[in-house]
Enzyme design. Structure first.
Site, PDB file in Angstrom:
ATOM      1  N   ARG A   1       0.689  -1.180  -0.061  1.00 20.00           N
ATOM      2  CA  ARG A   1       0.164   0.020  -0.050  1.00 20.00           C
ATOM      3  C   ARG A   1       0.791   1.264   0.007  1.00 20.00           C
ATOM      4  NH1 ARG A   1      -2.942  -4.612  -0.445  1.00 20.00           N
ATOM      5  NH2 ARG A   1      -5.015  -4.180  -0.541  1.00 20.00           N
TER       6      ARG A   1
ATOM      7  N   LYS B   1       3.505   2.223   1.872  1.00 22.62           N
ATOM      8  CA  LYS B   1       3.912   2.621   3.280  1.00 22.62           C
ATOM      9  C   LYS B   1       5.536   2.845   3.085  1.00 22.62           C
ATOM     10  CE  LYS B   1       2.926  -1.124   5.836  1.00 22.62           C
ATOM     11  NZ  LYS B   1       2.468  -1.972   4.665  1.00 22.62           N
TER      12      LYS B   1
ATOM     13  N   ARG C   1      13.092  -7.764  10.361  1.00 15.58           N
ATOM     14  CA  ARG C   1      12.660  -9.313  10.419  1.00 15.58           C
ATOM     15  C   ARG C   1      13.742  -9.988   9.360  1.00 15.58           C
ATOM     16  NH1 ARG C   1      11.559 -11.770   5.941  1.00 15.58           N
ATOM     17  NH2 ARG C   1      10.071  -9.880   5.304  1.00 15.58           N
TER      18      ARG C   1
ATOM     19  N   ARG D   1       8.507 -12.105  14.497  1.00 20.85           N
ATOM     20  CA  ARG D   1       7.951 -10.597  13.984  1.00 20.85           C
ATOM     21  C   ARG D   1       7.929  -9.701  15.014  1.00 20.85           C
ATOM     22  NH1 ARG D   1       2.932 -12.406  10.623  1.00 20.85           N
ATOM     23  NH2 ARG D   1       2.773 -10.217  10.075  1.00 20.85           N
TER      24      ARG D   1
ATOM     25  N   ASP E   1       6.958  -3.047  -9.017  1.00 19.61           N
ATOM     26  CA  ASP E   1       8.001  -1.953  -8.959  1.00 19.61           C
ATOM     27  C   ASP E   1       8.903  -2.378  -7.848  1.00 19.61           C
ATOM     28  OD1 ASP E   1       6.641  -0.943 -10.978  1.00 19.61           O
ATOM     29  OD2 ASP E   1       6.009   0.791  -9.929  1.00 19.61           O
TER      30      ASP E   1
ATOM     31  N   TYR F   1      -2.233 -11.369   6.171  1.00 21.94           N
ATOM     32  CA  TYR F   1      -2.621 -10.062   6.769  1.00 21.94           C
ATOM     33  C   TYR F   1      -3.754  -9.466   6.843  1.00 21.94           C
ATOM     34  CZ  TYR F   1       2.629  -8.807   7.024  1.00 21.94           C
ATOM     35  OH  TYR F   1       3.741  -8.937   7.266  1.00 21.94           O
TER      36      TYR F   1
ATOM     37  N   ARG G   1      19.227  25.328 -16.887  1.00 17.83           N
ATOM     38  CA  ARG G   1      19.955  26.971 -16.518  1.00 17.83           C
ATOM     39  C   ARG G   1      19.481  27.817 -17.712  1.00 17.83           C
ATOM     40  NH1 ARG G   1      26.165  26.712 -14.524  1.00 17.83           N
ATOM     41  NH2 ARG G   1      25.806  28.999 -14.471  1.00 17.83           N
ATOM     42  N   HIS G   2      19.325  29.091 -17.570  1.00 18.70           N
ATOM     43  CA  HIS G   2      19.420  29.901 -18.606  1.00 18.70           C
ATOM     44  C   HIS G   2      20.452  29.534 -19.650  1.00 18.70           C
ATOM     45  CE1 HIS G   2      22.784  31.794 -16.554  1.00 18.70           C
ATOM     46  NE2 HIS G   2      22.021  31.749 -15.398  1.00 18.70           N
TER      47      HIS G   2
ATOM     48  N   ASN H   1      28.072  35.832 -17.477  1.00 19.61           N
ATOM     49  CA  ASN H   1      28.741  34.450 -17.022  1.00 19.61           C
ATOM     50  C   ASN H   1      30.310  34.713 -18.017  1.00 19.61           C
ATOM     51  OD1 ASN H   1      25.728  32.509 -17.727  1.00 19.61           O
ATOM     52  ND2 ASN H   1      26.890  32.775 -15.825  1.00 19.61           N
TER      53      ASN H   1
ATOM     54  N   ARG I   1      17.507  36.641 -18.150  1.00 20.24           N
ATOM     55  CA  ARG I   1      18.296  35.416 -18.838  1.00 20.24           C
ATOM     56  C   ARG I   1      17.357  34.182 -18.929  1.00 20.24           C
ATOM     57  NH1 ARG I   1      20.704  36.885 -14.212  1.00 20.24           N
ATOM     58  NH2 ARG I   1      21.507  35.335 -12.676  1.00 20.24           N
TER      59      ARG I   1
ATOM     60  N   GLU J   1      17.904  33.739  -8.990  1.00 19.52           N
ATOM     61  CA  GLU J   1      19.433  33.064  -8.476  1.00 19.52           C
ATOM     62  C   GLU J   1      19.805  33.694  -6.883  1.00 19.52           C
ATOM     63  OE1 GLU J   1      22.926  30.962  -9.639  1.00 19.52           O
ATOM     64  OE2 GLU J   1      21.209  30.822  -8.220  1.00 19.52           O
TER      65      GLU J   1
ATOM     66  N   HIS K   1      18.605  28.704 -12.380  1.00 13.31           N
ATOM     67  CA  HIS K   1      19.958  29.191 -12.010  1.00 13.31           C
ATOM     68  C   HIS K   1      20.818  28.291 -11.681  1.00 13.31           C
ATOM     69  CE1 HIS K   1      18.484  33.438 -13.015  1.00 13.31           C
ATOM     70  NE2 HIS K   1      17.469  33.073 -12.671  1.00 13.31           N
TER      71      HIS K   1
ATOM     72  N   ARG L   1      20.494  23.697  -8.190  1.00 10.81           N
ATOM     73  CA  ARG L   1      21.157  22.727  -7.272  1.00 10.81           C
ATOM     74  C   ARG L   1      20.097  22.396  -6.098  1.00 10.81           C
ATOM     75  NH1 ARG L   1      27.012  25.832  -7.132  1.00 10.81           N
ATOM     76  NH2 ARG L   1      28.106  24.577  -8.614  1.00 10.81           N
TER      77      ARG L   1
ATOM     78  N   TYR M   1      11.359   4.700  -5.387  1.00 11.70           N
ATOM     79  CA  TYR M   1      12.105   5.005  -4.286  1.00 11.70           C
ATOM     80  C   TYR M   1      13.198   6.236  -4.603  1.00 11.70           C
ATOM     81  CZ  TYR M   1       9.592   1.199  -1.981  1.00 11.70           C
ATOM     82  OH  TYR M   1       8.956   0.181  -1.340  1.00 11.70           O
TER      83      TYR M   1
HETATM   84  O1  LIG Z   1      -1.615   3.688  -2.026  1.00 14.85           O
HETATM   85  C1  LIG Z   1      -0.632   3.015  -2.582  1.00 14.85           C
HETATM   86  N1  LIG Z   1      -1.137   1.759  -2.916  1.00 14.85           N
HETATM   87  C2  LIG Z   1      -0.173   0.907  -3.351  1.00 14.85           C
HETATM   88  N2  LIG Z   1       1.043   1.426  -3.894  1.00 14.85           N
HETATM   89  C3  LIG Z   1       1.372   2.671  -3.725  1.00 14.85           C
HETATM   90  C4  LIG Z   1       0.431   3.552  -2.863  1.00 14.85           C
HETATM   91  C5  LIG Z   1       1.135   4.932  -2.980  1.00 14.85           C
HETATM   92  C6  LIG Z   1       0.611   6.157  -2.313  1.00 14.85           C
HETATM   93  C7  LIG Z   1      -0.181   6.092  -1.337  1.00 14.85           C
HETATM   94  C8  LIG Z   1      -0.565   7.378  -0.665  1.00 14.85           C
HETATM   95  C9  LIG Z   1       0.001   8.679  -1.306  1.00 14.85           C
HETATM   96 BR1  LIG Z   1      -0.471  10.395  -0.542  1.00 14.85          BR
HETATM   97  C10 LIG Z   1       0.837   8.629  -2.434  1.00 14.85           C
HETATM   98  C11 LIG Z   1       1.161   7.333  -2.874  1.00 14.85           C
HETATM   99  C12 LIG Z   1       2.227   4.713  -3.612  1.00 14.85           C
HETATM  100  N3  LIG Z   1       2.403   3.396  -3.960  1.00 14.85           N
HETATM  101  C13 LIG Z   1       3.548   2.794  -4.797  1.00 14.85           C
HETATM  102  C14 LIG Z   1       3.499   2.574  -5.993  1.00 14.85           C
HETATM  103  C15 LIG Z   1       4.245   1.902  -6.711  1.00 14.85           C
HETATM  104  C16 LIG Z   1       5.698   1.806  -6.080  1.00 14.85           C
HETATM  105  C17 LIG Z   1       5.746   2.262  -4.845  1.00 14.85           C
HETATM  106  C18 LIG Z   1       4.743   2.676  -4.144  1.00 14.85           C
HETATM  107  O1  LIG Z   2      27.393  28.882  -5.317  1.00 10.33           O
HETATM  108  P1  LIG Z   2      28.377  28.956  -6.502  1.00 10.33           P
HETATM  109  O2  LIG Z   2      29.062  27.914  -6.795  1.00 10.33           O
HETATM  110  O3  LIG Z   2      28.912  30.548  -6.434  1.00 10.33           O
HETATM  111  O4  LIG Z   2      27.341  29.242  -7.864  1.00 10.33           O
HETATM  112  C1  LIG Z   2      26.384  30.319  -7.633  1.00 10.33           C
HETATM  113  C2  LIG Z   2      26.567  31.230  -8.426  1.00 10.33           C
HETATM  114  O5  LIG Z   2      26.240  31.039  -9.979  1.00 10.33           O
HETATM  115  C3  LIG Z   2      25.834  31.810 -10.837  1.00 10.33           C
HETATM  116  O6  LIG Z   2      24.553  31.759 -11.255  1.00 10.33           O
HETATM  117  C4  LIG Z   2      26.706  31.817 -12.113  1.00 10.33           C
HETATM  118  O7  LIG Z   2      27.965  32.255 -11.590  1.00 10.33           O
HETATM  119  C5  LIG Z   2      26.056  33.072  -9.876  1.00 10.33           C
HETATM  120  O8  LIG Z   2      25.134  34.337 -10.307  1.00 10.33           O
HETATM  121  C6  LIG Z   2      25.747  32.585  -8.699  1.00 10.33           C
HETATM  122  O9  LIG Z   2      26.124  33.443  -7.352  1.00 10.33           O
END
Ligand SMILES: O=c1[nH]cnc2c1c(-c1ccc(Br)cc1)cn2-c1ccccc1
Ligand SMILES: O=P(O)(O)OC[C@H]1O[C@](O)(CO)[C@@H](O)[C@@H]1O
Length: 419
Positions: A19, A21, A48, A72, A140, A167, A222-223, A229, A273, A293, A358, A363, A395
């Protein structure tokens, strides 16, 4: 009255197997950790496996199997003990106790133990009878778990469905209305929220109400290369350089090649930009000031060399702790994370989206999706003239980098080793 830093919350998962979790546990942990809130998952299944071994057949999960039931329970107690120790030793704030917790008796035991240690409990139950989603979950995440290593996938899925039946025999859905809980019904179709109070619990509940499992792809770019730059200047609101404009010209074709004719939303910052870079994209656009930025305060428009000459001690200090260093009259990466939280929340709600922003702001968002630590976040490589594609998986996220063959300066500055 406990102040915020003293608050300790245990999110206790409730739900039949498959489900989501663990999916929910890992998302909450990644979100809160990114925000700077110390969070840890305690997965009882893992305990477990370590205590009783792997490849357990479904009969192991038959509640009439008293020997297995003891093992368990032992795993649940070991996880509980570690969780309480973590709060005390590591000064944790939010723990996530990831297990079925499908009986009133088990939930009462948990709540009592945690209350005795002054830990608030938020129960999170996932109810889902949608066969498609459950089978997707099993495919999955379950078939790749150590429990099914080397077993034929169809047999494994069948065995897992039988495990779920064991269960179901003893499962009691949450009806303890004196408990604090949220019920997530059929992946966000419906929510039942009971006695949720406090800042952090409400934040967790609000986050869960923004999640969905519909397929999506997130692109970051980025732009295009800017005039600043080219001059190695930081900050400012410069125009694109000629090469930056060529990148803007090339962007639509690259996006169409990977997106086809599916809908797309484009977000830019409010700076020239990024808006110029999005100019030829024929999709709905939104300009976010929050994507602007990093504000470099008094250093705006300077080169790194000028900063080193004019503010040598600041320049040295920045590389010692780049995530927490705040420019005079400006921002730190930590400030940026908090400024970007509403963007991340909107991103979770969306489907296909392209964000043109930016180096520093991408990042921070990249780190959220890729689960980077705060000390590695400010050194993530986000080159110019490159589209980064992220595809959320069970995940984690799959990433691809599409480099556009138009030259640009390299603005990357590696961590300077301490002198
Ligand atoms: O309610 C589920 N039932 C079976 N599977 C589920 C969910 C949810 C889920 C539940 C509540 C919320 Br808010 C967001 C996602 C994610 N998943 C999931 C599906 C595929 C892979 C990994 C996890
Ligand atoms: O944290 P760093 O590595 O200085 O990168 C941020 C910098 O990157 C830029 O977007 C481009 O150099 C700057 O405007 C900004 O200050």
């Amino acid at each position: 009255m406990a102040t915020r830093q003293d608050i300790r919350i245990a999110c206790v998962m409730v739900g039949l197997p498959a489900r989501g979790k663990t999916y929910i546990s890992t998302k909450i942990r990644r979100y809160l950790t990114w925000l700077g809130i110390k969070t840890q998952v305690f997965n009882v299944g893992g305990y477990r496996q370590r205590l009783a071994g792997l490849n357990k057949p479904h009969t192991f999960f038959d509640a009439n199997n008293s020997d297995a039931m003891n093992q368990r329970k032992e795993a649940a107690e070991a996880a509980m003990k570690d969780m309480i120790q973590w709060f005390e030793k590591e000064k944790g704030t939010v723990a996530i106790y990831d297990a079925t917790n499908g009986t009133r008796e088990r939930r009462a035991w948990l709540r009592q133990e945690l209350a005795a240690h002054d830990i608030e409990v938020l129960f999170i139950e996932s109810l889902c009878d949608d066969e498609k989603v459950i089978l997707a979950n099993i495919r999955d995440v379950k078939l790749s778990s150590p429990d099914y290593e080397g077993i034929n996938p169809d047999d494994a899925a069948k065995d897992f469905m039988e495990r779920i039946e064991h269960y179901k025999e003893f499962y009691e859905t949450l009806t303890e209305d004196d408990y604090t809980y949220i019920k997530l019904i059929d992946v966000g179709k419906q929510y039942v929220i009971n006695k949720v109070h406090g800042y952090l619990e409400s934040k967790i509940v609000y986050y869960l109400m923004n999640l969905h499992v519909r397929p999506k792809r997130i692109w970051f770019s980025r732009h295009g290369e800017s005039q600043f730059n080219l001059e190695d200047k930081i900050g400012g609101d410069a125009d694109l350089s000629p090469r930056g404009q060529m990148y803007a010209d090339a962007l639509p074709e690259l996006i169409e090649k990977h997106l086809g004719d599916r809908p797309l939303t484009v977000w830019t910052s409010s700076m020239k930009r990024t808006i110029q870079t999005a100019r030829h994209l024929q999709y709905p656009k939104k300009h976010w000031k929050a994507l602007d930025e990093l504000n470099t305060g008094v250093c705006d428009g300077m080169t790194y060399q000028e900063i080193e000459e004019q503010y040598p001690e600041d320049f040295a200090r920045r590389d010692e702790d780049k995530f927490n260093y705040r420019y005079r009259g400006g921002e730190s990466y930590r400030d940026l994370v908090l400024r970007l939280e509403p963007v991340i929340m909107e991103l979770e709600r969306h489907e296909n989206i392209l964000i043109i922003a930016h180096q520093a702001t991408i990042r921070c968002m990249y780190a959220y999706f890729m689960n980077l630590e705060h000390d590695e976040l400010p050194y993530a490589r986000i080159p110019l003239h490159t589209v980064i594609e992220l595809v959320p998986r069970a995940y984690g996220c799959e990433e691809k980098f599409y480099k556009v063959n138009i030259e640009a300066v390299d603005t990357y500055r590696p961590k300077v080793p301490p002198r």
